[in-house]
Scaffold this motif. Structure first.
Motif, short mmCIF file in Angstrom:
data_model
loop_
_atom_site.label_atom_id
_atom_site.label_comp_id
_atom_site.label_asym_id
_atom_site.label_seq_id
_atom_site.Cartn_x
_atom_site.Cartn_y
_atom_site.Cartn_z
N PHE A 1 13.90 10.82 -11.70
CA PHE A 1 13.16 10.38 -10.52
C PHE A 1 11.99 9.48 -10.91
CE2 PHE A 1 15.07 13.85 -7.90
CZ PHE A 1 15.45 13.05 -6.84
N GLN A 2 11.34 9.81 -12.01
CA GLN A 2 10.21 8.99 -12.45
C GLN A 2 10.66 7.60 -12.89
OE1 GLN A 2 8.49 11.65 -15.38
NE2 GLN A 2 6.88 12.30 -13.96
N TYR A 3 11.81 7.53 -13.56
CA TYR A 3 12.35 6.22 -13.92
C TYR A 3 12.76 5.45 -12.66
CZ TYR A 3 12.48 7.52 -18.87
OH TYR A 3 12.14 7.88 -20.14
N ALA A 4 13.32 6.16 -11.68
CA ALA A 4 13.71 5.51 -10.43
C ALA A 4 12.49 4.97 -9.69
CB ALA A 4 14.48 6.48 -9.54
N ILE A 5 11.36 5.66 -9.80
CA ILE A 5 10.13 5.20 -9.16
C ILE A 5 9.71 3.84 -9.70
CG2 ILE A 5 7.64 5.65 -9.11
CD1 ILE A 5 8.28 8.57 -8.59
N TYR A 6 9.88 3.63 -11.01
CA TYR A 6 9.55 2.32 -11.58
C TYR A 6 10.40 1.22 -10.93
CZ TYR A 6 7.40 5.20 -15.23
OH TYR A 6 6.63 6.12 -15.91
N GLY A 7 11.69 1.52 -10.78
CA GLY A 7 12.58 0.54 -10.15
C GLY A 7 12.23 0.29 -8.70
N VAL A 8 11.86 1.36 -7.97
CA VAL A 8 11.48 1.20 -6.56
C VAL A 8 10.24 0.31 -6.43
CG1 VAL A 8 10.56 2.43 -4.56
CG2 VAL A 8 12.53 3.34 -5.78
N ALA A 9 9.27 0.52 -7.31
CA ALA A 9 8.04 -0.29 -7.27
C ALA A 9 8.34 -1.75 -7.51
CB ALA A 9 7.04 0.24 -8.29
N ALA A 10 9.16 -2.04 -8.53
CA ALA A 10 9.50 -3.43 -8.83
C ALA A 10 10.29 -4.07 -7.70
CB ALA A 10 10.28 -3.50 -10.15
N PHE A 11 11.25 -3.32 -7.15
CA PHE A 11 12.09 -3.87 -6.08
C PHE A 11 11.26 -4.21 -4.85
CE2 PHE A 11 14.36 -2.97 -2.12
CZ PHE A 11 15.36 -3.94 -2.18
N LEU B 1 0.83 -1.20 0.00
CA LEU B 1 0.00 0.00 0.00
C LEU B 1 0.86 1.26 0.00
CD1 LEU B 1 -2.71 1.49 0.28
CD2 LEU B 1 -2.52 1.17 2.76
N GLY B 2 1.87 1.29 0.86
CA GLY B 2 2.74 2.46 0.95
C GLY B 2 3.51 2.71 -0.32
N VAL B 3 4.07 1.65 -0.91
CA VAL B 3 4.84 1.80 -2.14
C VAL B 3 3.93 2.23 -3.29
CG1 VAL B 3 6.21 0.55 -3.85
CG2 VAL B 3 6.65 0.21 -1.42
N ALA B 4 2.71 1.68 -3.34
CA ALA B 4 1.78 2.08 -4.40
C ALA B 4 1.44 3.57 -4.29
CB ALA B 4 0.51 1.23 -4.31
N LEU B 5 1.19 4.04 -3.06
CA LEU B 5 0.91 5.46 -2.87
C LEU B 5 2.12 6.31 -3.23
CD1 LEU B 5 -1.14 5.64 0.46
CD2 LEU B 5 -1.91 6.32 -1.82
N PHE B 6 3.27 5.92 -2.74
CA PHE B 6 4.48 6.71 -2.98
C PHE B 6 4.82 6.78 -4.46
CE2 PHE B 6 9.12 6.85 -3.55
CZ PHE B 6 9.40 8.07 -2.96
N GLY C 1 3.61 10.01 -6.35
CA GLY C 1 4.84 10.75 -6.59
C GLY C 1 5.11 10.97 -8.06
N HIS C 2 4.84 9.96 -8.88
CA HIS C 2 5.04 10.09 -10.32
C HIS C 2 4.16 11.19 -10.91
CE1 HIS C 2 4.66 9.08 -14.60
NE2 HIS C 2 5.85 8.50 -14.50
N GLU C 3 2.88 11.16 -10.56
CA GLU C 3 1.96 12.16 -11.09
C GLU C 3 2.23 13.55 -10.52
OE1 GLU C 3 -0.18 11.67 -13.55
OE2 GLU C 3 0.76 9.70 -13.66
N ALA C 4 2.66 13.62 -9.25
CA ALA C 4 2.97 14.92 -8.65
C ALA C 4 4.17 15.56 -9.35
CB ALA C 4 3.25 14.75 -7.16
N LEU C 5 5.16 14.76 -9.71
CA LEU C 5 6.32 15.30 -10.44
C LEU C 5 5.90 15.82 -11.82
CD1 LEU C 5 9.03 12.63 -9.54
CD2 LEU C 5 8.94 15.00 -8.76
N THR C 6 4.99 15.11 -12.46
CA THR C 6 4.50 15.57 -13.76
C THR C 6 3.76 16.90 -13.61
OG1 THR C 6 4.27 13.29 -14.53
CG2 THR C 6 3.05 14.98 -15.74
N GLY C 7 2.94 17.02 -12.57
CA GLY C 7 2.25 18.29 -12.32
C GLY C 7 3.19 19.42 -12.01
N THR C 8 4.24 19.14 -11.25
CA THR C 8 5.23 20.17 -10.92
C THR C 8 5.93 20.66 -12.18
OG1 THR C 8 5.59 19.21 -8.74
CG2 THR C 8 7.32 20.64 -9.60
#
Length: 277
Positions: free
Chosen positions: A68-78, A27-32, A36-43
């Motif tokens: 950071f967005q590419y790193a988020i993909y790796g964090v989710a998979a890990f 749950l936490g990783v899905a939220l983060f 986080g990915h969409e918030a970076l796009t909005g920023t």
């Protein structure tokens, strides 16, 4: 009764702490990651629309956001793989602990793990259970890999420290957006501040988001208030808050994993081998 008995045995042997931690972790990783990915796009869109008209001013920022967005993909998979691995380790070590206390009849894999961790060996009858014996050998080999809760505690402890830094970093954009939102409230309610509305500004350069030579780099007064009223700003602000909450939930999940694995390790060492700490 056979099905009910089987379900009762499974429930008794389930590692509830690891199950809760796994649910919190996912749950936490899905939220983060998602928020986080969409918030970076909005920023990115807010910066290029309101704070700078020159692409060279925010070119580096765009590259950082994409990284950071590419790193988020790796964090989710890990974390998906690591969470599943820790859950499997919880099932195995909990089975071994329950076997020691005699709380429930362990499975073949539980016996293989218990023999690996505690140093014991339980032989089987020689009445032709070849299939079960082969499964036991497979589970015994798997137990040699999963049956080291001390190593999992160490890895999770290091990961929790790293994630604590991630949590601190995820609080930075929340602080920036909160400061901007507070400034907008002061502009909307001029009676609550002694400063001139035209002097109430948000400067992206002050936070290191843009270089100091960026133009205009800041927005003041009613222009800033109009930005704060946009749905994009409100959504991005709330997405960053959700990402921060997700990072906090993930940290709680890691700490829960550490507590559960430490308990299992202590029981297996003390009760299995009598080792003194």
């Amino acid at each position: 009764m056979g099905l009910l008995d089987c379900c009762a045995r499974c429930l008794v042997g389930a590692p509830f702490a690891s199950l809760v931690a796994t649910g919190l972790c996912f749950l936490g990783v899905a939220l983060f990651c998602g928020c986080g990915h969409e918030a970076l796009t909005g920023t990115e869109h807010l910066i290029e629309t309101y704070f700078s008209k020159n692409y060279q001013d925010y070119e580096f920022l765009i590259d950082v956001i994409h990284d950071f967005q590419y790193a988020i993909y790796g964090v989710a998979a890990f974390f998906f793989l690591f969470g599943a691995l820790l859950l499997a380790e919880g099932f195995y070590t909990t089975g071994a602990v329950r076997q020691i206390f005699g709380d429930y009849k362990t499975t073949i894999c539980g016996k293989g793990l218990s023999a690996t961790v505690t140093g014991g060996h339980k032989g089987r009858g020689s009445r032709g259970h070849r299939q079960a014996h082969s499964l036991e050998l497979v589970c015994h080999c798997l137990g040699k890999w999963l049956g080291h809760p001390d190593k999992f505690v160490g890895i999770t402890y290091v990961l929790a420290i790293i994630w604590l830094l991630v949590l601190a970093c995820s609080a930075v954009p929340v602080y920036i957006y909160f400061s901007t939102w507070t400034t907008c409230n002061s502009i909307a309610n001029p009676s609550k501040t002694s400063a001139s509305i035209g002097n109430l500004c948000t400067d992206a350069r002050m936070y290191g988001v843009l270089p100091w030579n960026a133009s205009p780099g800041r927005v003041c007064g009613q222009s800033l208030l109009s930005i704060c009223k946009t749905a994009e700003f409100q959504m991005t602000f709330h997405l960053f808050i959700a990402a921060f909450v997700g990072a906090a939930i993930t940290l709680v999940a890691l700490l829960t994993f550490i507590i559960a694995a430490t308990y299992n390790f202590a029981v297996l060492k003390l009760m299995g081998r009598g080792t003194k700490f």
